[in-house]
Write a protein that holds these residues in place. Structure first.
Motif, PDB file in Angstrom:
ATOM      1  N   HIS A 169      -6.090  13.021  -1.261  1.00 42.57           N
ATOM      2  CA  HIS A 169      -5.209  11.898  -0.952  1.00 42.57           C
ATOM      3  C   HIS A 169      -6.028  10.621  -0.797  1.00 42.57           C
ATOM      4  O   HIS A 169      -7.201  10.649  -0.441  1.00 42.57           O
ATOM      5  CB  HIS A 169      -4.398  12.165   0.327  1.00 42.57           C
ATOM      6  CG  HIS A 169      -5.221  12.349   1.560  1.00 42.57           C
ATOM      7  ND1 HIS A 169      -5.668  11.308   2.324  1.00 42.57           N
ATOM      8  CD2 HIS A 169      -5.696  13.486   2.148  1.00 42.57           C
ATOM      9  CE1 HIS A 169      -6.364  11.778   3.347  1.00 42.57           C
ATOM     10  NE2 HIS A 169      -6.407  13.088   3.265  1.00 42.57           N
ATOM     11  N   HIS A 170      -5.401   9.515  -1.080  1.00 36.19           N
ATOM     12  CA  HIS A 170      -6.036   8.216  -0.896  1.00 36.19           C
ATOM     13  C   HIS A 170      -4.954   7.146  -0.771  1.00 36.19           C
ATOM     14  O   HIS A 170      -3.806   7.363  -1.154  1.00 36.19           O
ATOM     15  CB  HIS A 170      -6.970   7.881  -2.062  1.00 36.19           C
ATOM     16  CG  HIS A 170      -6.284   7.739  -3.391  1.00 36.19           C
ATOM     17  ND1 HIS A 170      -6.016   8.833  -4.204  1.00 36.19           N
ATOM     18  CD2 HIS A 170      -5.797   6.654  -4.053  1.00 36.19           C
ATOM     19  CE1 HIS A 170      -5.404   8.425  -5.300  1.00 36.19           C
ATOM     20  NE2 HIS A 170      -5.260   7.110  -5.242  1.00 36.19           N
ATOM     21  N   GLN A 214       1.889  15.536  -7.806  1.00 35.47           N
ATOM     22  CA  GLN A 214       1.517  14.234  -7.246  1.00 35.47           C
ATOM     23  C   GLN A 214       2.691  13.680  -6.454  1.00 35.47           C
ATOM     24  O   GLN A 214       3.820  13.662  -6.927  1.00 35.47           O
ATOM     25  CB  GLN A 214       1.137  13.247  -8.350  1.00 35.47           C
ATOM     26  CG  GLN A 214       0.813  11.843  -7.831  1.00 35.47           C
ATOM     27  CD  GLN A 214       0.469  10.877  -8.940  1.00 35.47           C
ATOM     28  OE1 GLN A 214      -0.632  10.900  -9.464  1.00 35.47           O
ATOM     29  NE2 GLN A 214       1.418  10.035  -9.315  1.00 35.47           N
ATOM     30  N   VAL A 259      -1.251   8.245  -2.047  1.00 38.06           N
ATOM     31  CA  VAL A 259      -1.144   9.125  -3.208  1.00 38.06           C
ATOM     32  C   VAL A 259      -1.693  10.496  -2.807  1.00 38.06           C
ATOM     33  O   VAL A 259      -2.828  10.599  -2.333  1.00 38.06           O
ATOM     34  CB  VAL A 259      -1.922   8.566  -4.412  1.00 38.06           C
ATOM     35  CG1 VAL A 259      -1.785   9.495  -5.615  1.00 38.06           C
ATOM     36  CG2 VAL A 259      -1.434   7.155  -4.750  1.00 38.06           C
ATOM     37  N   GLU A 279       0.837  -1.196   0.000  1.00 42.31           N
ATOM     38  CA  GLU A 279       0.000   0.000   0.000  1.00 42.31           C
ATOM     39  C   GLU A 279       0.873   1.248   0.000  1.00 42.31           C
ATOM     40  O   GLU A 279       1.922   1.291   0.663  1.00 42.31           O
ATOM     41  CB  GLU A 279      -0.913   0.013   1.231  1.00 42.31           C
ATOM     42  CG  GLU A 279      -2.032  -1.009   1.172  1.00 42.31           C
ATOM     43  CD  GLU A 279      -3.023  -0.837   2.307  1.00 42.31           C
ATOM     44  OE1 GLU A 279      -2.639  -0.245   3.327  1.00 42.31           O
ATOM     45  OE2 GLU A 279      -4.166  -1.295   2.174  1.00 42.31           O
ATOM     46  N   SER A 304      -3.601   3.638  -1.984  1.00 40.50           N
ATOM     47  CA  SER A 304      -3.689   2.850  -3.197  1.00 40.50           C
ATOM     48  C   SER A 304      -2.791   1.620  -3.072  1.00 40.50           C
ATOM     49  O   SER A 304      -1.848   1.605  -2.281  1.00 40.50           O
ATOM     50  CB  SER A 304      -3.249   3.693  -4.400  1.00 40.50           C
ATOM     51  OG  SER A 304      -3.334   2.959  -5.606  1.00 40.50           O
ATOM     52  N   GLN A 305      -3.101   0.608  -3.841  1.00 38.52           N
ATOM     53  CA  GLN A 305      -2.252  -0.575  -3.888  1.00 38.52           C
ATOM     54  C   GLN A 305      -1.358  -0.504  -5.120  1.00 38.52           C
ATOM     55  O   GLN A 305      -1.770  -0.021  -6.169  1.00 38.52           O
ATOM     56  CB  GLN A 305      -3.101  -1.847  -3.950  1.00 38.52           C
ATOM     57  CG  GLN A 305      -3.915  -2.097  -2.698  1.00 38.52           C
ATOM     58  CD  GLN A 305      -4.622  -3.441  -2.743  1.00 38.52           C
ATOM     59  OE1 GLN A 305      -4.293  -4.288  -3.560  1.00 38.52           O
ATOM     60  NE2 GLN A 305      -5.586  -3.630  -1.874  1.00 38.52           N
ATOM     61  N   ARG A 306      -0.132  -0.973  -4.967  1.00 43.26           N
ATOM     62  CA  ARG A 306       0.751  -1.030  -6.118  1.00 43.26           C
ATOM     63  C   ARG A 306       1.477  -2.372  -6.136  1.00 43.26           C
ATOM     64  O   ARG A 306       1.659  -3.013  -5.099  1.00 43.26           O
ATOM     65  CB  ARG A 306       1.753   0.118  -6.114  1.00 43.26           C
ATOM     66  CG  ARG A 306       2.860   0.011  -5.080  1.00 43.26           C
ATOM     67  CD  ARG A 306       3.924   1.058  -5.362  1.00 43.26           C
ATOM     68  NE  ARG A 306       5.054   0.948  -4.433  1.00 43.26           N
ATOM     69  CZ  ARG A 306       6.180   1.631  -4.555  1.00 43.26           C
ATOM     70  NH1 ARG A 306       6.335   2.487  -5.539  1.00 43.26           N
ATOM     71  NH2 ARG A 306       7.162   1.472  -3.676  1.00 43.26           N
TER      72      ARG A 306
END
Length: 401
Positions: free
Chosen positions: A328-329, A302, A256, A253, A331-333
């Motif tokens: 903002h959040h 960003q 962003v 996680e 996110s999965q990468r």
């Protein structure tokens, strides 16, 4: 890597935790009972798990049968710790049990205005509670789990009888231990989460959701409490997950952070973003032109950062730029597994990042900082340096085990 998730359908208590874990890992029952005996549980007290089936599910109940003559429900925290330290328990199990008891003693002391080491347990001082905590400690240390999570907890309602008189449900100790956890009211009465269950959840530092990435469900089990509910199982479900993702792909996680700037000079934006790039927890800062409101040319910013650093990064963005609002959040990468391979060319040491692609082949990239610090001065020299360093790193990586 094993992750265990709890679904507290009926709630969670020490005996429900043990029953659910034993239903999931039946091979741990015999050594767990031996550990409880090693903690000093008298032979007159019977320990057993019993198969149980309600109107919907099958699982186990964990039962401690204690003769009236053996009941001694008032024990000092210090005495329990002393007995555990002098027992023949394995060190990891002993320390885990003491840690759970310490959590209980700390909240009891806070609630009743007593120093932790002076706390005396009433209901929690009985052999049944000691067996529950030692058994839970053994299972925690033996199941191989590296992370834990739990769903929303049922609040329950009404009062519970204690040595201090009737207290509201959840009990003050349970409520204190589980501050920050999600709760819900399913309309069922009674105590649904006991202090022992709460201390286990707190000790495990349970998250409120499973970690990101692919997981394979490897086992599951159900542990039942002693009460029955109309139309609902009084059960705790355990779900054990093993990593199901490819070993060459890592999932994680990230946070962003995004905003636009239309009233800050380019010179000052560069200075501000330089400070943001240097922050701990910031992984990348991207700047690109875009058209904003009223046709204005704006700078879209960003940032990628570690989730734990998000609050600090938001504060820094407000301090370093003129923005008044930030999106903002989490996110999965997915990233490829990689390693830094050190190579030496012309007496100059440098790091090359080598990654393994899903089809198995390796790719290499010389770090730009290494190029900048190298003796290469022209474009052709830099190209030659990159090519030679990357080929050397690939050859070196292929010979490694």
């Amino acid at each position: 890597m094993i992750h265990i998730h709890f679904d507290p359908v009926g709630g969670i208590a020490g005996d429900m935790f043990i029953a659910a874990m034993l239903h999931t890992y039946p091979n741990l029952e015999t050594p767990m009972i031996a550990a409880i005996r090693a903690a000093g549980l008298p032979d007159a007290i019977k320990i057993q798990s019993q198969a149980f089936q309600d109107f919907a599910l099958t699982g186990l109940r964990f039962i401690i049968e204690e003769p009236e003559s053996n009941r001694h429900e008032h024990r000092a925290f210090a005495d329990i710790v002393g007995a555990l330290k002098s027992s023949s328990l394995e060190v990891k199990v002993r320390d885990c049990a003491i840690a759970i008891f310490t959590l209980l003693a700390e909240v009891e002391g806070q609630i009743h205005g007593v120093a932790t080491h002076d706390v005396s347990f009433h209901e929690l001082g009985g052999w049944d509670s000691i067996a529950d905590i030692v058994g839970a400690a053994f299972l925690i240390e033996s199941c191989g789990a590296t992370s834990w999570s739990i769903g929303s907890l049922p609040k329950g309602s009404g009062m519970v009888k204690t040595a201090h008189g009737p207290l509201p449900v959840p009990s003050p100790a349970t409520a204190r231990l589980l501050e920050g956890f999600a709760w819900h009211d399913d309309g069922r009465p009674g105590e649904r989460v006991t202090p022992t269950g709460a201390a286990i959840v707190r000790h495990l530092n349970c998250a409120d959701r499973m970690p990101p990435g692919g997981k394979k469900l490897s086992a599951s089990g159900y542990g039942f409490g002693m009460r029955r509910f109309m139309g609902m199982s009084n059960a705790l479900r355990v779900m054990a997950f093993a990593d199901g993702q490819r070993s060459d792909i890592v999932r994680e996680e990230i946070a962003v952070v995004e905003f636009e700037l239309d009233d800050q000079t380019a010179e000052d934006i560069a200075l501000g973003l330089g400070h943001l790039r240097a922050m701990d927890g910031v992984m990348d800062v991207l700047q690109m032109p875009a058209y904003g409101k009223k046709g204005r040319l704006v700078n879209h910013i960003q940032l990628l950062c570690l989730p734990d650093s998000l609050d600090c990064v938001l504060t820094a963005c407000f301090n370093q730029t003129s923005t008044l609002g930030i999106r903002h959040h989490i996110s999965q990468r997915a990233i490829l597994s990689r390693a830094d391979v050190a190579v030496t060319l012309a007496d100059h040491s440098m790091a090359v990042k080598v990654a393994q692609r899903p089809d198995g082949h390796l790719t290499a990239k010389l770090e730009s900082d290494a190029v900048q610090e190298s003796p290469a001065k022209t474009r052709l020299e830099r190209d030659r340096l990159r090519r030679d360093a990357e080929q050397l790193a690939l050859a070196k990586k292929r010979t490694q085990p």
